[in-house]
Design a protein around this motif. Sequence first.
Motif, PDB file in Angstrom:
ATOM      1  N   ASN A  62      37.669   5.090   8.762  1.00 60.08           N
ATOM      2  CA  ASN A  62      36.703   5.780   9.627  1.00 60.08           C
ATOM      3  C   ASN A  62      37.178   7.182  10.006  1.00 60.08           C
ATOM      4  N   ILE A  63      38.329   7.608   9.465  1.00 58.94           N
ATOM      5  CA  ILE A  63      38.915   8.897   9.866  1.00 58.94           C
ATOM      6  C   ILE A  63      39.125   9.775   8.629  1.00 58.94           C
ATOM      7  N   PRO A  64      38.753  11.072   8.700  1.00 62.31           N
ATOM      8  CA  PRO A  64      38.968  11.956   7.537  1.00 62.31           C
ATOM      9  C   PRO A  64      40.432  12.407   7.481  1.00 62.31           C
ATOM     10  N   LEU A  65      41.257  11.605   6.832  1.00 66.59           N
ATOM     11  CA  LEU A  65      42.720  11.803   6.870  1.00 66.59           C
ATOM     12  C   LEU A  65      43.149  13.143   6.287  1.00 66.59           C
ATOM     13  N   GLU A  66      42.532  13.503   5.170  1.00 67.53           N
ATOM     14  CA  GLU A  66      42.914  14.727   4.467  1.00 67.53           C
ATOM     15  C   GLU A  66      42.552  15.955   5.317  1.00 67.53           C
ATOM     16  N   ARG A  67      41.322  15.940   5.861  1.00 65.94           N
ATOM     17  CA  ARG A  67      40.871  17.068   6.688  1.00 65.94           C
ATOM     18  C   ARG A  67      41.776  17.209   7.912  1.00 65.94           C
ATOM     19  N   CYS A  68      42.155  16.094   8.487  1.00 63.39           N
ATOM     20  CA  CYS A  68      43.048  16.130   9.649  1.00 63.39           C
ATOM     21  C   CYS A  68      44.398  16.712   9.244  1.00 63.39           C
ATOM     22  N   ALA A  69      44.946  16.244   8.132  1.00 63.29           N
ATOM     23  CA  ALA A  69      46.260  16.745   7.685  1.00 63.29           C
ATOM     24  C   ALA A  69      46.193  18.251   7.490  1.00 63.29           C
ATOM     25  N   GLU A  70      45.107  18.710   6.903  1.00 63.55           N
ATOM     26  CA  GLU A  70      44.932  20.146   6.617  1.00 63.55           C
ATOM     27  C   GLU A  70      44.864  20.959   7.920  1.00 63.55           C
ATOM     28  N   GLN A  71      44.356  20.323   8.985  1.00 70.80           N
ATOM     29  CA  GLN A  71      44.276  21.000  10.288  1.00 70.80           C
ATOM     30  C   GLN A  71      45.535  20.781  11.125  1.00 70.80           C
ATOM     31  N   GLY A  72      46.529  20.100  10.537  1.00 75.75           N
ATOM     32  CA  GLY A  72      47.770  19.818  11.274  1.00 75.75           C
ATOM     33  C   GLY A  72      47.582  18.754  12.339  1.00 75.75           C
ATOM     34  N   ILE A  73      46.586  17.880  12.145  1.00 78.73           N
ATOM     35  CA  ILE A  73      46.363  16.781  13.101  1.00 78.73           C
ATOM     36  C   ILE A  73      46.991  15.513  12.515  1.00 78.73           C
ATOM     37  N   VAL A  74      47.930  14.939  13.258  1.00 75.18           N
ATOM     38  CA  VAL A  74      48.614  13.747  12.758  1.00 75.18           C
ATOM     39  C   VAL A  74      47.803  12.514  13.151  1.00 75.18           C
ATOM     40  N   VAL A  75      47.507  11.674  12.147  1.00 79.93           N
ATOM     41  CA  VAL A  75      46.743  10.450  12.403  1.00 79.93           C
ATOM     42  C   VAL A  75      47.700   9.250  12.363  1.00 79.93           C
ATOM     43  N   PHE A  76      47.655   8.458  13.425  1.00 79.96           N
ATOM     44  CA  PHE A  76      48.503   7.277  13.533  1.00 79.96           C
ATOM     45  C   PHE A  76      47.631   6.025  13.437  1.00 79.96           C
ATOM     46  N   ASN A  77      48.239   4.902  13.025  1.00 78.43           N
ATOM     47  CA  ASN A  77      47.595   3.606  13.251  1.00 78.43           C
ATOM     48  C   ASN A  77      48.633   2.665  13.854  1.00 78.43           C
ATOM     49  N   THR A  78      48.278   1.406  14.028  1.00 76.98           N
ATOM     50  CA  THR A  78      49.197   0.501  14.732  1.00 76.98           C
ATOM     51  C   THR A  78      49.463  -0.723  13.843  1.00 76.98           C
ATOM     52  N   PRO A  79      50.292  -0.528  12.802  1.00 72.92           N
ATOM     53  CA  PRO A  79      50.473  -1.598  11.817  1.00 72.92           C
ATOM     54  C   PRO A  79      50.948  -2.912  12.439  1.00 72.92           C
ATOM     55  N   GLY A  80      50.234  -3.959  12.101  1.00 67.53           N
ATOM     56  CA  GLY A  80      50.637  -5.306  12.526  1.00 67.53           C
ATOM     57  C   GLY A  80      50.234  -5.683  13.943  1.00 67.53           C
ATOM     58  N   ALA A  81      49.772  -4.712  14.740  1.00 69.43           N
ATOM     59  CA  ALA A  81      49.550  -5.004  16.164  1.00 69.43           C
ATOM     60  C   ALA A  81      48.388  -5.982  16.394  1.00 69.43           C
ATOM     61  N   ASN A  82      47.465  -6.043  15.449  1.00 72.96           N
ATOM     62  CA  ASN A  82      46.369  -7.014  15.629  1.00 72.96           C
ATOM     63  C   ASN A  82      46.398  -8.111  14.555  1.00 72.96           C
ATOM     64  N   ALA A  83      47.509  -8.187  13.823  1.00 74.21           N
ATOM     65  CA  ALA A  83      47.551  -9.102  12.666  1.00 74.21           C
ATOM     66  C   ALA A  83      47.392 -10.567  13.076  1.00 74.21           C
ATOM     67  N   ASN A  84      47.992 -10.949  14.202  1.00 78.98           N
ATOM     68  CA  ASN A  84      47.864 -12.362  14.591  1.00 78.98           C
ATOM     69  C   ASN A  84      46.414 -12.709  14.950  1.00 78.98           C
ATOM     70  N   GLY A  85      45.742 -11.771  15.616  1.00 72.93           N
ATOM     71  CA  GLY A  85      44.325 -12.004  15.951  1.00 72.93           C
ATOM     72  C   GLY A  85      43.514 -12.234  14.684  1.00 72.93           C
ATOM     73  N   VAL A  86      43.754 -11.400  13.677  1.00 70.23           N
ATOM     74  CA  VAL A  86      42.973 -11.535  12.441  1.00 70.23           C
ATOM     75  C   VAL A  86      43.363 -12.827  11.718  1.00 70.23           C
ATOM     76  N   LYS A  87      44.654 -13.109  11.699  1.00 68.35           N
ATOM     77  CA  LYS A  87      45.096 -14.362  11.047  1.00 68.35           C
ATOM     78  C   LYS A  87      44.354 -15.563  11.634  1.00 68.35           C
ATOM     79  N   GLU A  88      44.271 -15.602  12.961  1.00 69.87           N
ATOM     80  CA  GLU A  88      43.600 -16.756  13.581  1.00 69.87           C
ATOM     81  C   GLU A  88      42.115 -16.794  13.218  1.00 69.87           C
ATOM     82  N   ALA A  89      41.493 -15.612  13.113  1.00 72.75           N
ATOM     83  CA  ALA A  89      40.074 -15.576  12.708  1.00 72.75           C
ATOM     84  C   ALA A  89      39.924 -16.071  11.265  1.00 72.75           C
ATOM     85  N   VAL A  90      40.877 -15.713  10.415  1.00 67.38           N
ATOM     86  CA  VAL A  90      40.811 -16.141   9.004  1.00 67.38           C
ATOM     87  C   VAL A  90      40.980 -17.656   8.902  1.00 67.38           C
ATOM     88  N   ILE A  91      41.905 -18.207   9.703  1.00 63.50           N
ATOM     89  CA  ILE A  91      42.094 -19.668   9.670  1.00 63.50           C
ATOM     90  C   ILE A  91      40.806 -20.357  10.156  1.00 63.50           C
TER      91      ILE A  91
END
Length: 386
Positions: A62-91
Amino acid sequence: MYQYSCMNAISEVGLQKFTDQYTKTEVKEDADALLVRSAALHDMEFSDKLAAIARAGAGVNNIPLERCAEQGIVVFNTPGANANGVKEAVIAGLLLASRDLADGINWVKAESGNEDIAKLAEKEKKNFAGSEIKGKKLGIIGLGAIGILVANTAVHLGMEVYGYDPYISVDSAWNLSREITHITDVNDIYRECDYITIHVPLLESTKKMINEEAIAEMKDGVILLNYARDLLVDEEAVVKAVQSGKIRRYMSDFPNTTTAGVKNCIVTPHLGASTSESEDNCAVMAVKEVMDYLENGNINHSVNYPTCDMGKCKGVCRVAINHKNIKNMIGQFASVLGEADMNIANMANQSKGEYAYSLFDLDTQITDEVVEKLKNVQGVLRIRIL
Ligand SMILES: NC(=O)c1ccc[n+]([C@@H]2O[C@H](COP(=O)([O-])OP(=O)(O)OC[C@H]3O[C@@H](n4cnc5c(N)ncnc54)[C@H](O)[C@@H]3O)[C@@H](O)[C@H]2O)c1
Ligand SMILES: O=C(O)[C@H](O)COP(=O)(O)O
């Protein structure tokens, strides 16, 4: 003082981590950082003030990563922080697909005024009979934060688990149960498995990876689960396969007009990470990433800039430069600083694809004139003095 703005509702548990150096603003143009979940930012213009975007979650399509990089805007995400929630939904999805619980519940609702409901239920229940997951083969495509949790849990539920991920990280490999069969040709997942679940990022290379050809390879009556992104799957082909019985059920977390309301497509409204625990975890991680970047220039968990972390500044000031990954950048920065008689106490430089990032701790305060000279080095996208 820094300002941040939220593009979606972000958990208060996370927002409370901001110190009194931070205030919330509704004026996006005033924000140093944006916090976002799934809001689409592709059509949004970003102000020159904006330094960081933190996705409180995993997917960054949902984020234009390349355009942000070109503007010097650093985009972060939160790896693994919601993984257990999704795992339980998958089960839950595995079980809902195997047992006709949803139709059974709907039947009870429809008969709620019927005095003979108890007797009738015993007669009707044969219509909602299902099968068990124990002993069945589950194929997992993508063994990242979510895929490994699903894999390990499914082993505990007695399933025979096959895993495919040509780019698996060392961390994931260490955390994966030894019971999982390592698959190197995804077609073996299609041919062997009773259940297939996908947990890969949405990229150009993964778009519609589950298509007509892949479906043709699958077992008759396979159950397909998609808690990753709808565009990973050719859903028109899936609906045809569901209607022909080739696919017994399609579980998806992404409603759209192709699958909503189709019999044997069980679709939830993007609920995978919608638990208080996942929302808190993601928000806390996102806020910490933003604060460390704005205050110290450190980059951790960025998806468009390299990891670069020098801890807290030990010199008089820190210069943070977002720039293109082209040759002689460090040489030019060092020359500008050296010519101005400024000693570099400590430095780091990292690159990721076309973009790079440099941190310099200086023994003296940098002047506006030197900052201007650094800005003029070709390939520099942004400079911040911290
Ligand atoms: N439903 C939800 O609410 C929800 C919540 C979180 C994440 N997600 C989505 O789930 C997916 C996985 O998230 P994650 O946190 O596990 O991400 P992750 O980055 O930890 O894991 C993704 C894994 O996919 C692997 N991969 C990449 N391309 C592949 C390919 N072509 N074939 C096989 N494997 C491949 C990577 O090597 C990595 O191990 C993402 O699409 C994310 O957007 C959905
Ligand atoms: O990629 C993700 O983290 C999930 O799709 C969750 O999205 P959400 O934060 O909008 O629930």
